[in-house]
Design an enzyme around this catalytic site. Sequence first.
Site, mmCIF file in Angstrom:
data_model
loop_
_atom_site.group_PDB
_atom_site.id
_atom_site.type_symbol
_atom_site.label_atom_id
_atom_site.label_comp_id
_atom_site.label_asym_id
_atom_site.label_seq_id
_atom_site.Cartn_x
_atom_site.Cartn_y
_atom_site.Cartn_z
ATOM 1 N N LYS A 35 0.815 -1.219 0.000
ATOM 2 C CA LYS A 35 0.000 0.000 0.000
ATOM 3 C C LYS A 35 0.849 1.270 0.000
ATOM 4 C CE LYS A 35 -3.143 -2.524 2.987
ATOM 5 N NZ LYS A 35 -3.754 -2.513 4.315
ATOM 6 N N CYS A 36 2.120 1.146 -0.277
ATOM 7 C CA CYS A 36 3.057 2.265 -0.276
ATOM 8 C C CYS A 36 2.993 3.008 -1.609
ATOM 9 C CB CYS A 36 4.473 1.721 -0.031
ATOM 10 S SG CYS A 36 5.780 2.948 -0.091
ATOM 11 N N GLY A 37 3.287 4.285 -1.577
ATOM 12 C CA GLY A 37 3.360 5.070 -2.801
ATOM 13 C C GLY A 37 4.430 4.576 -3.763
ATOM 14 N N PHE A 38 5.402 3.826 -3.231
ATOM 15 C CA PHE A 38 6.454 3.256 -4.085
ATOM 16 C C PHE A 38 6.075 1.878 -4.631
ATOM 17 C CE2 PHE A 38 9.431 5.987 -1.422
ATOM 18 C CZ PHE A 38 9.689 6.885 -2.439
ATOM 19 N N ALA A 39 4.870 1.379 -4.324
ATOM 20 C CA ALA A 39 4.453 0.048 -4.775
ATOM 21 C C ALA A 39 4.597 -0.159 -6.285
ATOM 22 C CB ALA A 39 3.029 -0.261 -4.317
#
Length: 158
Positions: A35-39
């Site tokens: 769920k990270c912006g870097f996913a």
Amino acid sequence: MVSVYDFEVNKPNGDKLSLEAYKGKPLIIVNTASKCGFAPQFGGLQSLYEQYKDDGLMILGFPCDQFNDQEFDNIDETTEFCQLNYGVTFPMMAKVDVNGDDAEPLFNHLTSEQKGLLSKKIKWNFTKFLVDGNGQVIKRYAPQTAPEKLAEDVEKLL
């Protein structure tokens, strides 16, 4: 001298995996969070894996929930998310802590071998470590470093 090959990690099903199984192969070891912006880096990591896996590159993903609860509670949800959304076929391991008293011993080793900019502590998801075919940690990459930026360093190890 301690190497990455001296460690065992847990697969998502709880089975142990000795990293000695990857002896002689360059590795990218990365702490991930669905769920990270870097996913979207899952896609870049998968592309890197597809490009170099026949030459020996292995990528190991370690889901981590230590940064703003950005990982699913259930490891099956994590692996399904990675496969469905980014086509991930490189191995994903069991969820780990990368910092603190309960940190996965492998990550304690990685961070002691390649410290970050200001400390050895991992500051966010998608910190990447490049390991050579002898099991030595040779480089650490910041979370914002796109996977394709690792290609040149990977090629040097193949």
